[in-house]
Design a protein around this motif. Structure first.
Motif, mmCIF file in Angstrom:
data_model
loop_
_atom_site.group_PDB
_atom_site.id
_atom_site.type_symbol
_atom_site.label_atom_id
_atom_site.label_comp_id
_atom_site.label_asym_id
_atom_site.label_seq_id
_atom_site.Cartn_x
_atom_site.Cartn_y
_atom_site.Cartn_z
ATOM 1 N N PRO A 208 -4.302 -0.867 5.535
ATOM 2 C CA PRO A 208 -4.601 0.194 4.553
ATOM 3 C C PRO A 208 -4.517 1.773 5.182
ATOM 4 O O PRO A 208 -4.142 2.653 4.660
ATOM 5 N N LEU A 209 -4.733 1.751 6.683
ATOM 6 C CA LEU A 209 -4.957 3.110 7.332
ATOM 7 C C LEU A 209 -3.289 3.244 7.687
ATOM 8 O O LEU A 209 -2.879 4.188 7.475
ATOM 9 N N ALA A 210 -2.496 2.255 7.958
ATOM 10 C CA ALA A 210 -0.779 2.493 8.132
ATOM 11 C C ALA A 210 -0.275 3.176 6.854
ATOM 12 O O ALA A 210 0.620 3.996 6.800
ATOM 13 N N ALA A 211 -0.767 2.484 5.924
ATOM 14 C CA ALA A 211 0.135 2.769 4.618
ATOM 15 C C ALA A 211 -0.416 4.223 4.283
ATOM 16 O O ALA A 211 0.423 5.048 3.789
ATOM 17 N N GLY B 251 0.905 -1.182 -0.055
ATOM 18 C CA GLY B 251 -0.046 -0.116 0.008
ATOM 19 C C GLY B 251 0.796 1.215 0.043
ATOM 20 O O GLY B 251 0.350 2.380 -0.314
ATOM 21 N N ILE B 252 2.315 1.159 0.514
ATOM 22 C CA ILE B 252 2.947 2.430 0.510
ATOM 23 C C ILE B 252 3.346 2.568 -0.951
ATOM 24 O O ILE B 252 3.792 1.838 -1.819
ATOM 25 N N ASN B 253 3.487 4.018 -1.310
ATOM 26 C CA ASN B 253 3.959 4.474 -2.537
ATOM 27 C C ASN B 253 5.498 4.433 -2.739
ATOM 28 O O ASN B 253 6.346 5.213 -2.419
ATOM 29 N N GLY B 254 5.766 3.140 -3.079
ATOM 30 C CA GLY B 254 7.359 2.739 -3.083
ATOM 31 C C GLY B 254 8.391 3.525 -4.263
ATOM 32 O O GLY B 254 9.247 3.845 -3.835
ATOM 33 N N ASN B 255 7.513 4.030 -5.305
ATOM 34 C CA ASN B 255 8.194 4.919 -6.177
ATOM 35 C C ASN B 255 8.586 6.333 -5.453
ATOM 36 O O ASN B 255 9.539 6.768 -5.544
ATOM 37 N N ARG B 256 7.524 6.832 -4.902
ATOM 38 C CA ARG B 256 8.027 8.066 -4.248
ATOM 39 C C ARG B 256 9.166 7.867 -3.095
ATOM 40 O O ARG B 256 9.901 8.783 -3.199
ATOM 41 N N LEU C 90 4.633 11.145 2.727
ATOM 42 C CA LEU C 90 5.508 11.096 1.494
ATOM 43 C C LEU C 90 4.850 12.218 0.407
ATOM 44 O O LEU C 90 5.838 12.626 -0.366
ATOM 45 N N TYR C 91 3.663 12.352 0.452
ATOM 46 C CA TYR C 91 3.145 13.537 -0.480
ATOM 47 C C TYR C 91 3.418 14.920 0.036
ATOM 48 O O TYR C 91 3.153 15.662 -0.831
ATOM 49 N N MET C 92 3.630 15.232 1.316
ATOM 50 C CA MET C 92 3.741 16.246 1.696
ATOM 51 C C MET C 92 4.810 17.112 1.023
ATOM 52 O O MET C 92 6.156 16.268 1.075
#
Length: 208
Positions: A195-198, A85-90, A205-207
């Motif tokens: 899902p919530l932890a991710a 669920g984590i954005n690995g690319n970012r 990551l998006y900040m």
């Protein structure tokens, strides 16, 4: 005109409208901007506005998490569902990697021999690699209990996202996390999940 003509089909528009509604639902809450971004993601992911009242932040959690991720900190998880669920690319763009040891054969063997969960053994195996890194727990209370024991012995992660789920140990493990001075983001009670932890990690990551 078909009823389906009223449906929003464009994924970008769906995201924008969802976040608009979440923002309206959270109006009047008293989070910092960074905390608000995390809570918005949690409400969006769960579809449950009541979740906002159960989120707890260490006062340095958002700043510590952002700082760690931007210097290339790695993320250590308790289950593979969380890694998916984590954005690995970012994360990779920032220099970090995701680690999960729960399916390693030696972990499974030791867990069987000791009669404990694989998630607990996996957390032990990470050991000092967790120092100054980000730990995200989205399933197993035993993983969080193990991490807490390691912290009692001097280990200090940069951030702990503690969101194990369930009726046996989850609420208690998070209560104990609240007593620690290590930066944390957690969710009170029995609710939680990968899902919530991710979503929490992705919000950081998006900040900008």
């Amino acid at each position: 005109m078909s009823i389906y003509d009223e449906i929003i089909w464009n994924p970008r528009e769906i995201e924008q409208e969802s976040m608009r509604q979440v923002k309206a639902l959270l109006a009047g809450t008293h989070f910092t901007p960074g905390e608000g971004a995390v809570v918005s993601r949690l409400v969006h992911t769960s579809g449950d506005p009541d979740l906002a009242g159960q989120v707890r932040f260490h006062q340095r959690a958002v700043a510590a998490g952002r700082e760690a991720l931007r210097r290339g900190a790695h993320i250590y998880t308790d289950v593979t569902m969380l890694t998916a669920g984590i954005n690995g690319n970012r994360l990779a763009q920032l220099g970090g990697e995701i680690h999960c040891a729960v399916h390693q054969p030696e972990v499974a063997q030791e867990a069987k021999e000791r009669g404990i969960t694989r998630s607990a053994v996996a957390m032990e195996k990470f050991g000092n690699r967790l120092r100054d890194q980000v730990v995200a727990i989205g399933n197993a209370p035993t993983a969080l209990f193990t991490l807490l024991q390691m912290m009692d012995q001097g280990l200090k992660p940069a951030l702990v996202v503690g969101m194990p789920v369930g009726f046996v140990g989850a609420a208690r493990s998070k209560e104990l996390l609240l007593e620690r001075e290590v930066p944390y983001i957690t969710l009170l009670g029995t609710r939680g999940g990968s899902p919530l932890a991710a979503a929490t990690i992705n919000a950081l990551l998006y900040m900008e």
